[in-house]
Motif scaffolding. Structure first.
Motif, short mmCIF file in Angstrom:
data_model
loop_
_atom_site.label_atom_id
_atom_site.label_comp_id
_atom_site.label_asym_id
_atom_site.label_seq_id
_atom_site.Cartn_x
_atom_site.Cartn_y
_atom_site.Cartn_z
N ALA A 58 0.85 -1.19 0.00
CA ALA A 58 0.00 0.00 0.00
C ALA A 58 0.89 1.24 0.00
O ALA A 58 1.55 1.54 0.99
CB ALA A 58 -0.92 0.00 1.22
N GLY A 59 0.92 1.94 -1.13
CA GLY A 59 1.77 3.12 -1.27
C GLY A 59 3.10 2.77 -1.90
O GLY A 59 3.44 1.59 -2.07
N ASN A 60 3.88 3.80 -2.24
CA ASN A 60 5.19 3.55 -2.83
C ASN A 60 6.24 4.56 -2.38
O ASN A 60 7.33 4.62 -2.94
CB ASN A 60 5.10 3.56 -4.36
CG ASN A 60 4.92 4.95 -4.92
OD1 ASN A 60 4.06 5.71 -4.45
ND2 ASN A 60 5.71 5.32 -5.90
N ALA A 61 5.94 5.33 -1.34
CA ALA A 61 6.83 6.43 -0.93
C ALA A 61 8.21 5.95 -0.51
O ALA A 61 9.22 6.60 -0.78
CB ALA A 61 6.19 7.22 0.21
N GLY A 81 0.40 -6.92 -5.93
CA GLY A 81 -0.16 -5.65 -6.35
C GLY A 81 0.38 -4.50 -5.53
O GLY A 81 0.92 -4.69 -4.44
N ILE A 82 0.26 -3.30 -6.09
CA ILE A 82 0.64 -2.07 -5.38
C ILE A 82 -0.53 -1.11 -5.45
O ILE A 82 -1.06 -0.82 -6.53
CB ILE A 82 1.90 -1.43 -6.00
CG1 ILE A 82 3.10 -2.37 -5.85
CG2 ILE A 82 2.19 -0.08 -5.35
CD1 ILE A 82 4.37 -1.86 -6.52
N ILE A 83 -0.95 -0.63 -4.28
CA ILE A 83 -2.03 0.35 -4.19
C ILE A 83 -1.40 1.73 -4.19
O ILE A 83 -0.54 2.03 -3.35
CB ILE A 83 -2.84 0.14 -2.90
CG1 ILE A 83 -3.30 -1.31 -2.77
CG2 ILE A 83 -4.03 1.09 -2.85
CD1 ILE A 83 -3.74 -1.68 -1.37
N THR A 84 -1.81 2.59 -5.11
CA THR A 84 -1.20 3.91 -5.20
C THR A 84 -2.22 4.94 -5.65
O THR A 84 -3.21 4.60 -6.31
CB THR A 84 0.00 3.90 -6.17
OG1 THR A 84 0.53 5.22 -6.28
CG2 THR A 84 -0.42 3.41 -7.54
N ASN A 96 -5.78 4.49 -7.07
CA ASN A 96 -6.80 5.19 -6.30
C ASN A 96 -7.78 4.26 -5.58
O ASN A 96 -8.89 4.67 -5.24
CB ASN A 96 -7.58 6.16 -7.18
CG ASN A 96 -6.80 7.45 -7.42
OD1 ASN A 96 -6.32 8.07 -6.47
ND2 ASN A 96 -6.64 7.83 -8.67
N TYR A 97 -7.37 3.03 -5.35
CA TYR A 97 -8.15 2.15 -4.49
C TYR A 97 -7.77 2.40 -3.03
O TYR A 97 -6.64 2.83 -2.73
CB TYR A 97 -7.88 0.68 -4.82
CG TYR A 97 -8.68 0.15 -6.00
CD1 TYR A 97 -9.87 -0.54 -5.79
CD2 TYR A 97 -8.24 0.35 -7.30
CE1 TYR A 97 -10.60 -1.03 -6.87
CE2 TYR A 97 -8.97 -0.13 -8.38
CZ TYR A 97 -10.15 -0.82 -8.16
OH TYR A 97 -10.87 -1.29 -9.22
N PHE A 101 2.83 -1.45 4.30
CA PHE A 101 2.49 -0.05 4.10
C PHE A 101 3.76 0.74 3.80
O PHE A 101 4.72 0.73 4.58
CB PHE A 101 1.80 0.52 5.34
CG PHE A 101 0.39 0.05 5.51
CD1 PHE A 101 -0.65 0.75 4.92
CD2 PHE A 101 0.10 -1.10 6.23
CE1 PHE A 101 -1.97 0.32 5.06
CE2 PHE A 101 -1.20 -1.54 6.38
CZ PHE A 101 -2.24 -0.83 5.79
N SER A 102 3.76 1.42 2.65
CA SER A 102 4.89 2.24 2.24
C SER A 102 4.46 3.71 2.30
O SER A 102 4.20 4.35 1.28
CB SER A 102 5.33 1.86 0.82
OG SER A 102 6.38 2.68 0.38
N ASN A 103 4.38 4.22 3.53
CA ASN A 103 3.90 5.58 3.74
C ASN A 103 5.05 6.59 3.70
O ASN A 103 6.19 6.23 3.97
CB ASN A 103 3.20 5.67 5.10
CG ASN A 103 1.95 4.83 5.17
OD1 ASN A 103 1.22 4.73 4.19
ND2 ASN A 103 1.69 4.22 6.31
N PRO A 104 4.76 7.85 3.38
CA PRO A 104 5.81 8.87 3.39
C PRO A 104 6.44 9.01 4.78
O PRO A 104 5.78 8.81 5.80
CB PRO A 104 5.06 10.15 3.00
CG PRO A 104 3.83 9.68 2.30
CD PRO A 104 3.46 8.38 2.95
N MET A 105 7.72 9.35 4.79
CA MET A 105 8.42 9.60 6.04
C MET A 105 8.03 10.98 6.59
O MET A 105 7.80 11.92 5.83
CB MET A 105 9.93 9.54 5.83
CG MET A 105 10.43 8.21 5.30
SD MET A 105 10.15 6.83 6.41
CE MET A 105 11.38 7.17 7.68
N LEU A 106 7.96 11.07 7.91
CA LEU A 106 7.65 12.33 8.58
C LEU A 106 8.75 12.65 9.58
O LEU A 106 9.35 11.75 10.17
CB LEU A 106 6.31 12.23 9.32
CG LEU A 106 5.07 11.94 8.48
CD1 LEU A 106 3.87 11.71 9.40
CD2 LEU A 106 4.80 13.07 7.51
#
Length: 298
Positions: free
Chosen positions: A156-159, A177-180, A197-198, A230-235
């Motif tokens: 989920a994501g690709n960040a 699969g990759i959700i983006t 966009n899923y 989950f490949s979420n953006p870093m904060l």
């Protein structure tokens, strides 16, 4: 109470760079505090590129930094969690070895680095199944001998996907699969199944995840998998700053700094990915030198 001319909170790349540069520029009494058992921070995650020219791997850069640090006269506290910075620049911290203690710093640098962004709540059908990871957790599993996070992986994501791209390919793992939200996102050739966009509606599993329900508008599909990453953006990690009543940047989530990298509290500075996510190690190197110059020359 023990006192230092400079206390650096966070022993990742930025913290080590600040410590080395401060030592070279004449600051004699320096303490580097790290919450983990080893220095290095994200550099410990291994063999992904960290430079503009794509010629420096994190694990190699860590070795080089630690070799330089070993030649410096710098105190290091590992396994030590900084809780907050109290009045008069007293650092309140805790460790298994020393319990709760206070250490005073004439100057303090926050170099806490970054953290993986959190995901939105997801409905889980069944028990609290295993196999749900972040990229950082998956990377740590890959770094263990003969270990993989799963065989049929939905991402989920690709960040932060670049951090595990090589391991996924080297271990012949089937990325189902990759959700983006970006149909043109770089998926590194890992799969042709792009769920544009899923959103994740539900997670199913007994003991371990076995299926994920995705939705987009009125459409619903089920994807079989044994792992969800989950490949979420870093904060930026602003937790210590928040506890210390330091003003935060609402966009980056890290401490807000002025042109000298000083925060809203006098003689407390911040740098590195702890204030915003940098594009390369070269940018962090330059920033750390600038912070130390500002401390030395003030």
């Amino acid at each position: 109470m023990k006192a230092y001319d400079l206390i650096i909170v966070g022993g990742g790349a930025a913290g080590i760079l600040c410590a080395i540069d401060a030592n070279e520029k004449g600051i004699k009494n320096i303490l580097l505090i790290e919450k983990d058992p080893v220095l290095g921070g994200a550099l410990n995650l291994g063999d992904y590129n960290i430079s503009k020219e794509k010629t420096i791997l994190g694990k190699d850069y860590k070795v080089s930094l630690l070799n330089k640090l070993d030649k410096c006269n710098i105190d290091v506290k590992l396994n030590t969690m900084v809780l907050k910075i109290e009045d008069n620049n007293e650092v309140l911290c805790t460790s298994p070895e020393n319990g709760i203690e206070k250490i005073k710093g004439t100057n303090i640098i926050l170099s806490n680095g970054a953290k993986e962004g959190s995901r939105k709540p997801v409905n889980m059908v069944g028990d609290r199944c295993s196999g749900i990871l972040t990229v950082g957790m998956a990377k740590k599993i890959f770094n263990m001998p003969h270990m993989i996070p799963g065989k049929e992986i939905l991402i989920a994501g690709n960040a932060t996907l670049y951090m595990i791209e090589k391991e996924l390919k080297d271990n012949n793992i089937n990325v189902v699969g990759i959700i983006t939200t970006d149909k043109n996102a770089n998926t590194y050739g890992l799969t042709d199944n792009i769920y544009d966009n899923y959103s994740i509606e539900s997670i199913y599993g007994q003991g371990r995840i076995n299926r994920v329900k995705l939705s987009k508008g009125d459409q619903e599909i089920f994807v079989d998998c044994d792992t969800l990453i989950f490949s979420n953006p870093m904060l930026s990690d602003g937790l210590v700053a928040m506890r210390s009543d330091i003003k935060l940047n609402q966009v980056t989530t890290g401490p807000q700094v002025d042109k000298t990298f000083m925060t809203s509290r006098k003689n407390i500075y911040a740098c590195g990915n702890g204030i915003f996510i940098h594009n390369s190690i070269e940018d962090i190197e330059n920033e750390c030198k600038e912070v130390i110059d500002n401390i030395v020359c003030k």
